[in-house]
Write a protein that holds these residues in place. Structure first.
Motif, short mmCIF file in Angstrom:
data_model
loop_
_atom_site.label_atom_id
_atom_site.label_comp_id
_atom_site.label_asym_id
_atom_site.label_seq_id
_atom_site.Cartn_x
_atom_site.Cartn_y
_atom_site.Cartn_z
N UNK A 82 -7.26 -4.01 21.18
CA UNK A 82 -5.96 -3.52 20.73
C UNK A 82 -5.26 -4.54 19.87
N UNK A 83 -5.31 -5.83 20.27
CA UNK A 83 -4.66 -6.86 19.47
C UNK A 83 -5.33 -7.02 18.11
N UNK A 84 -6.66 -6.97 18.09
CA UNK A 84 -7.36 -7.11 16.82
C UNK A 84 -7.09 -5.93 15.89
N UNK A 85 -6.96 -4.74 16.46
CA UNK A 85 -6.64 -3.57 15.63
C UNK A 85 -5.24 -3.68 15.04
N UNK A 132 -1.96 -4.63 10.22
CA UNK A 132 -0.94 -5.39 9.48
C UNK A 132 -1.52 -5.97 8.19
N UNK A 133 -2.75 -6.49 8.26
CA UNK A 133 -3.38 -7.01 7.05
C UNK A 133 -3.60 -5.92 6.01
N UNK A 134 -4.01 -4.73 6.47
CA UNK A 134 -4.20 -3.62 5.54
C UNK A 134 -2.90 -3.22 4.86
N UNK A 135 -1.83 -3.10 5.65
CA UNK A 135 -0.55 -2.72 5.07
C UNK A 135 -0.04 -3.77 4.09
N UNK A 136 -0.25 -5.03 4.43
CA UNK A 136 0.19 -6.10 3.53
C UNK A 136 -0.56 -6.06 2.21
N UNK A 137 -1.89 -5.92 2.28
CA UNK A 137 -2.69 -5.86 1.05
C UNK A 137 -2.39 -4.60 0.25
N UNK A 138 -2.21 -3.48 0.95
CA UNK A 138 -1.90 -2.24 0.24
C UNK A 138 -0.55 -2.32 -0.46
N UNK A 139 0.45 -2.87 0.22
CA UNK A 139 1.76 -3.02 -0.41
C UNK A 139 1.73 -3.95 -1.60
N UNK A 140 0.98 -5.06 -1.46
CA UNK A 140 0.88 -6.00 -2.58
C UNK A 140 0.16 -5.35 -3.77
N UNK A 141 -0.89 -4.57 -3.49
CA UNK A 141 -1.61 -3.91 -4.58
C UNK A 141 -0.76 -2.89 -5.31
N UNK A 142 0.01 -2.10 -4.56
CA UNK A 142 0.88 -1.11 -5.20
C UNK A 142 1.96 -1.79 -6.03
#
Length: 560
Positions: free
Chosen positions: A76-79, A84-94
């Motif tokens: 659960x912690x790793x997910x 969070x890493x996915x959202x951060x990278x996605x926001x930066x890419x957009x």
């Protein structure tokens, strides 16, 4: 997804090491030239960086063994961290793409071909990806008007959707670390951002490849049978027969590989880059699986996959001839002429010629995208991360993951040198993604932690080495229980051997009429390292007390 190490794997590793060394030497030579240093300083920097990467690989390996051995408990912690890493990278890419829309070039050949105008018809092109891209771009302009920025946002949506599909596919096949690294480069790398701000069929074909790759991963992956939760139908005789058939086939279901060949053929007809997808489908036939395939099963699966590709390609040619009103031979000859190889030439010539001919169709720069002058720091970072694969290759004693990517990248580079790819889609985009994937695989292999039967096999190999060194002597536990770890590993070896036998076709035949056995995963980390103990208290002794001779009488004699 991994493959068994063999002599060919070590040869590929050697070639990969040489290429990475040459690339790092090129980067070091450029930096030394900029700073006015001699060439040997660059060689020294590369050597020191190699030592640094080696140390970091060892550190990450020990960290993974210490903290990720019980990853199931921390799932659960790793997910949460992964999300969070996915959202951060996605926001930066957009954000990066949205900021570059205003400054992007406002003219393109594809805009003129797809814009909505009275009496204008979309020209028919031989290249399938170009034709469908112009059709979709024309539909976007019909809905939103002839706004150039609408086409750019269409490109951005296509690229982000393709990266999302690619992420979940790589997460299933290559692991979370490799998927995150590839997704990070896809979202934040300047080359990827620039590719999204140019009207080109690359993004539509990238989405097609990503979705097709996800389909291949779903079709070619192993079916969850042993150890999984059974449904009501599986409890019946038919379900048991299906499970036995899956064990015998080793997860290589022939209809699935036939469909995989058809999917790869459709992508290949759209652009010859689809051959890389067919190569990936064939590589999945020979990957390591939990269940051992029966005799000749791999050859049958590969043959069925190739047969599906041939029939699928023929169906595409027939459909194109029927819809366009041309002959089948004419359509086939036009496709072959489009990808006819020429003489050997460097890709820099092809890219510059393509940029002059098609305006802003191709990315700027006159060399490989990873080494272009506008992205020197990006190329250096990519090579630096790819260097991890040189050392992390040895983290797993039995499996490897880089050979398929290295062979695919080499094939694309060689095809580019012979001019097989078209000027509209020169193949550099897929090559860049393969470089990013190799960087992710190199980092992901550092976190390899054996568990279950795999840990038992590694422990068994170490035990066999110890027994050969000791001459076959039996190891007994001492007073502190130091031999307990070795005995535990030997028991784990026997359990792993039993589990492997039960997964073989003979073991499946023996268990045909018995209840399926589910083994609990060993929670103890293997192998246990001996901890050296140091006394933490003082022992006072004097010379008077340090005497163990006892005086006895003359008649105190017990000899009989």
């Amino acid at each position: 997804m991994s493959w068994k190490k063999n002599a060919f794997s070590y040869l590929i590793w050697f070639v990969y090491t040489v290429l990475i060394g040459v690339g790092l030497m090129g980067v070091a030579d450029f930096l030394c030239t900029e700073m006015g240093l001699a060439f040997y300083w660059g060689a020294a920097f590369v050597f020191l960086y190699g030592l640094l990467v080696w140390g970091m690989v060892l550190f990450l390996r020990r960290f993974a063994r210490a903290h990720l051995a019980d990853a199931d408990r921390k799932r659960e912690h790793l997910l949460v961290l992964e999300g969070l890493a996915l959202l951060l990278l996605l926001g930066a890419g957009i954000a990066l793409r949205a900021g570059g829309v205003e400054g992007a070039a406002q003219s393109s050949v594809y805009y003129e071909m797809a814009r909505v105008a009275a009496g204008q018809k979309i020209p028919q092109t031989v290249h399938g990806a170009v034709y469908f891209y112009v059709q979709m771009l024309h539909a976007v302009f019909g809905l939103l008007g002839n706004h150039f920025q609408a086409g750019l946002w269409f490109q951005i949506v296509l690229q982000i959707g393709a990266m999302a599909a690619l992420y979940f596919t790589l997460r299933r096949l290559a692991g979370t670390v490799a998927a995150l690294v590839t997704f990070g480069f896809g979202m934040c790398a300047p080359y990827m951002v620039q590719s999204a701000l140019v009207l080109s069929p690359d993004m539509l074909y990238f989405l097609l490849l990503a979705v097709s790759g996800a389909a291949l991963a779903a079709l070619g992956g192993e079916k969850e049978t042993a150890g999984g939760r059974s449904s009501g139908s599986e409890a019946s005789g038919e379900g048991k027969g299906r499970r036995r058939a899956d064990r015998t086939s080793g997860g290589l279901r022939l209809p699935a590989f036939f469909l995989m060949g058809i999917v790869a053929a459709v992508c290949c007809y759209m652009d010859i880059m689809g051959l890389a997808l067919l190569f990936a489908a064939l590589a999945m036939v020979f990957c390591r699986r939990k269940a051992v395939p029966g005799p000749g099963r791999k050859a049958a699966a590969a043959a069925v996959c190739v047969l599906g590709a041939i029939l699928g390609f023929g169906a595409c040619v027939l459909a194109d001839a029927f819809l366009s009103g041309k002959t089948v031979a004419g359509v086939a000859q036009a496709w072959l002429r489009l990808y006819e190889p020429g003489g050997f030439r460097l890709p820099v010539v092809m890219e510059e010629a393509g940029a002059d001919a098609a305006g802003s169709v191709l990315p700027a720069g006159g060399t490989w995208p990873v080494l272009s002058s506008g992205s020197g720091a990006e190329g250096a970072l990519l090579l630096a991360l790819m260097a991890f694969g040189v050392f992390s290759f040895w983290c797993d004693r039995r499996n490897e993951r880089i050979s398929v990517c290295v062979l695919t990248a080499g094939g694309i580079a060689l095809a580019s040198c012979y001019g097989i790819f078209t000027e509209e889609m020169p193949g550099f985009f897929v090559l860049y993604l393969l470089f990013a994937l190799l960087a992710g695989l190199g980092l992901g292999q550092c976190f390899h932690v054996p568990y279950g039967a795999e840990a038992g096999k590694e422990a068994a190999a170490e035990i066999d080495d110890e027994e050969e060194a000791d001459g076959g002597a039996t190891v007994l536990p001492d007073a502190e229980g130091s031999g307990d770890s070795l005995g535990h590993r030997r028991r784990t070896r026997h359990q792993a051997d039993g589990a492997e036998d039960s997964q073989s076709p003979q073991g499946a035949a023996e268990e045909a009429g018995q209840r399926e056995v589910r083994y609990l995963e060993n929670p103890m980390p293997l192998p246990k390292k001996h901890v050296k103990r140091v006394l933490d208290y003082g022992l006072k002794s004097t010379a008077e007390d340090d005497d163990f001779d006892f005086s006895v009488a003359e008649d105190d004699d017990f000899d009989i």
